[in-house]
Scaffold this motif. Structure first.
Motif, mmCIF file in Angstrom:
data_model
loop_
_atom_site.group_PDB
_atom_site.id
_atom_site.type_symbol
_atom_site.label_atom_id
_atom_site.label_comp_id
_atom_site.label_asym_id
_atom_site.label_seq_id
_atom_site.Cartn_x
_atom_site.Cartn_y
_atom_site.Cartn_z
ATOM 1 N N THR A 1 78.357 10.024 33.712
ATOM 2 C CA THR A 1 77.909 11.397 34.330
ATOM 3 C C THR A 1 78.853 12.138 34.987
ATOM 4 O O THR A 1 78.662 13.343 35.092
ATOM 5 C CB THR A 1 76.882 11.201 35.228
ATOM 6 O OG1 THR A 1 77.240 10.490 36.155
ATOM 7 C CG2 THR A 1 75.449 10.345 34.550
ATOM 8 N N GLU A 2 79.773 11.626 35.426
ATOM 9 C CA GLU A 2 80.941 12.210 36.212
ATOM 10 C C GLU A 2 82.164 12.705 35.060
ATOM 11 O O GLU A 2 82.243 11.933 34.205
ATOM 12 C CB GLU A 2 81.570 11.467 37.435
ATOM 13 C CG GLU A 2 80.703 11.257 38.323
ATOM 14 C CD GLU A 2 80.007 9.935 38.135
ATOM 15 O OE1 GLU A 2 80.159 9.043 37.137
ATOM 16 O OE2 GLU A 2 79.167 9.718 38.950
ATOM 17 N N PRO B 1 83.246 22.807 36.243
ATOM 18 C CA PRO B 1 81.855 23.161 36.504
ATOM 19 C C PRO B 1 81.844 22.948 38.120
ATOM 20 O O PRO B 1 82.520 22.332 38.772
ATOM 21 C CB PRO B 1 80.894 22.090 36.080
ATOM 22 C CG PRO B 1 81.966 20.634 35.764
ATOM 23 C CD PRO B 1 83.302 21.387 35.613
ATOM 24 N N ARG B 2 80.844 23.674 38.603
ATOM 25 C CA ARG B 2 80.649 23.795 39.995
ATOM 26 C C ARG B 2 80.077 22.674 40.773
ATOM 27 O O ARG B 2 80.338 22.116 41.667
ATOM 28 C CB ARG B 2 79.787 24.887 40.393
ATOM 29 C CG ARG B 2 80.489 26.561 40.248
ATOM 30 C CD ARG B 2 81.524 26.635 41.248
ATOM 31 N NE ARG B 2 82.196 28.118 40.687
ATOM 32 C CZ ARG B 2 83.336 28.044 41.076
ATOM 33 N NH1 ARG B 2 84.009 27.591 41.904
ATOM 34 N NH2 ARG B 2 83.940 29.519 40.858
ATOM 35 N N ARG B 3 79.049 22.062 39.843
ATOM 36 C CA ARG B 3 78.260 20.932 40.278
ATOM 37 C C ARG B 3 78.457 19.927 39.297
ATOM 38 O O ARG B 3 78.437 20.126 38.013
ATOM 39 C CB ARG B 3 76.818 21.117 40.745
ATOM 40 C CG ARG B 3 76.684 22.418 41.690
ATOM 41 C CD ARG B 3 76.198 21.726 43.011
ATOM 42 N NE ARG B 3 76.002 22.538 43.987
ATOM 43 C CZ ARG B 3 76.191 22.411 45.411
ATOM 44 N NH1 ARG B 3 76.707 21.179 45.669
ATOM 45 N NH2 ARG B 3 76.165 23.455 46.095
ATOM 46 N N GLN B 4 78.363 18.713 39.739
ATOM 47 C CA GLN B 4 78.434 17.457 38.779
ATOM 48 C C GLN B 4 77.110 16.725 39.170
ATOM 49 O O GLN B 4 76.985 16.464 40.407
ATOM 50 C CB GLN B 4 79.340 16.713 38.727
ATOM 51 C CG GLN B 4 80.669 17.303 38.083
ATOM 52 C CD GLN B 4 81.953 16.461 37.676
ATOM 53 O OE1 GLN B 4 81.745 15.350 38.003
ATOM 54 N NE2 GLN B 4 83.106 16.995 37.569
ATOM 55 N N ARG B 5 76.321 15.989 38.146
ATOM 56 C CA ARG B 5 75.262 15.288 38.496
ATOM 57 C C ARG B 5 75.776 13.747 38.592
ATOM 58 O O ARG B 5 76.601 13.353 37.486
ATOM 59 C CB ARG B 5 74.271 15.186 37.344
ATOM 60 C CG ARG B 5 72.968 14.412 37.681
ATOM 61 C CD ARG B 5 71.915 14.488 36.440
ATOM 62 N NE ARG B 5 72.323 14.260 35.125
ATOM 63 C CZ ARG B 5 72.433 12.938 34.740
ATOM 64 N NH1 ARG B 5 72.259 11.961 35.231
ATOM 65 N NH2 ARG B 5 73.181 12.734 33.262
ATOM 66 N N THR B 6 75.546 13.107 39.371
ATOM 67 C CA THR B 6 76.189 11.859 39.646
ATOM 68 C C THR B 6 75.001 10.465 39.613
ATOM 69 O O THR B 6 73.758 11.034 39.903
ATOM 70 C CB THR B 6 77.042 11.740 40.765
ATOM 71 O OG1 THR B 6 75.944 11.913 42.299
ATOM 72 C CG2 THR B 6 77.931 12.526 41.152
#
Length: 87
Positions: free
Chosen positions: A8-9, A67-72
């Motif tokens: 996911t990262e 990307p501004r945000r990453q789902r972890t």
């Protein structure tokens, strides 16, 4: 056997660039010019300045494509707090 979950990262590496090498060459020419002949310093300073500007611009473009945000999916490491003991 089951397959591992997809990551996911994301890891982003910068593109190869000649700017750091040119910057080092320009600074080396500045130092040589201090001891040899002053036009070497001027030419080295111009090379270093132009390569630094190009390096910073390419760095800005690299940061803009992230990307501004990453789902972890990973759990945070718990903070261990030790309580002082009275002795």
């Amino acid at each position: 056997m089951s397959q591992p979950p997809s990551p996911t990262e994301s890891i982003y590496q910068p593109r190869p660039s000649v700017h750091p090498a040119l910057f080092a060459l320009g600074l080396a020419a500045v130092i040589v010019g201090l001891y040899a002949w002053w036009p070497y310093s001027v030419i080295g300073g111009v090379i270093a300045l132009i390569s630094l500007i190009g390096w910073l611009r390419s760095n800005r473009d690299e940061i803009a494509r992230m990307p501004r945000r990453q789902r972890t999916d990973t759990a945070p490491i718990p903070l261990s707090v030790s309580v002082p003991t009275d002795e």
